[in-house]
Design an enzyme around this catalytic site. Sequence first.
Site, mmCIF file in Angstrom:
data_model
loop_
_atom_site.group_PDB
_atom_site.id
_atom_site.type_symbol
_atom_site.label_atom_id
_atom_site.label_comp_id
_atom_site.label_asym_id
_atom_site.label_seq_id
_atom_site.Cartn_x
_atom_site.Cartn_y
_atom_site.Cartn_z
ATOM 1 N N HIS A 18 1.797 4.468 -2.838
ATOM 2 C CA HIS A 18 1.872 5.917 -2.587
ATOM 3 C C HIS A 18 3.214 6.483 -3.053
ATOM 4 C CE1 HIS A 18 -1.902 6.171 -0.647
ATOM 5 N NE2 HIS A 18 -1.543 5.711 0.540
ATOM 6 N N HIS A 37 0.840 -1.211 0.000
ATOM 7 C CA HIS A 37 0.000 0.000 0.000
ATOM 8 C C HIS A 37 0.872 1.258 0.000
ATOM 9 C CE1 HIS A 37 -3.709 2.265 1.492
ATOM 10 N NE2 HIS A 37 -2.733 3.129 1.694
ATOM 11 N N GLU A 38 1.830 1.309 0.919
ATOM 12 C CA GLU A 38 2.675 2.501 1.031
ATOM 13 C C GLU A 38 3.602 2.644 -0.178
ATOM 14 O OE1 GLU A 38 1.653 4.464 3.124
ATOM 15 O OE2 GLU A 38 0.574 3.119 4.472
#
Length: 218
Positions: A122, A118-119
């Site tokens: 980003h 997820h990160e």
Amino acid sequence: MNQDQQSFFASWSKKFSYLAGSMSPQEEEAFKTQLELEKTQRECTRCEEYKAWMMAYSPSVRFMMEQIARVGGNISSQNIVCDACDEFKSGGFHPELGILLCQNRFYSKWHLEDTLTHELVHAYDHCKFDVDWANLRHHACSEIRASSLSGECRMMNQIVKNKIFKFSKGHQDCVRRRATLSVRSNPACKSDEEAAKVVNQVFESCFNDTRPFEEIYR
């Protein structure tokens, strides 16, 4: 009795005294502090071990690391940091500092894999699309993509973690819910209604943008 046995019995004796209520207030406070320190050290060691394993063997983590490097990003083990978090979250991304993994929030190795992926989405978005994180539409788009592509919203996660047994558009609903909560935490967001509105405005285009993956595979 060897040194290891002495250490074990000394530790056991302290714990027994604590449970029996025979410690002084000062001793009890010191014992609680020691327990918390040991817990923090165990969580940090576990997080670092999981992180190293994912960077070596996880297909999604390795793929995202490669893709970030291709768009000029610099994410490595040095700026993926394990630390304890006060907030109830499992990770975070900062454009200048890197990725935070909340060592006290993981219930499994695979939870860390989802969070790290997820990160990394980003981080990829920040490098590829020059995201302005104060712009709610930008933030919402990256959150939609990260929740969708990381595996956090796959069917089994929803069943096991959240006891949600919705199969029709369950993935989309999960992505929308998680993105709205994240946008709501943005200091530029004024209300729950604004967060939901912004997510809805960009949802279709951002959900369908699976770059750098060819499709949603997790």
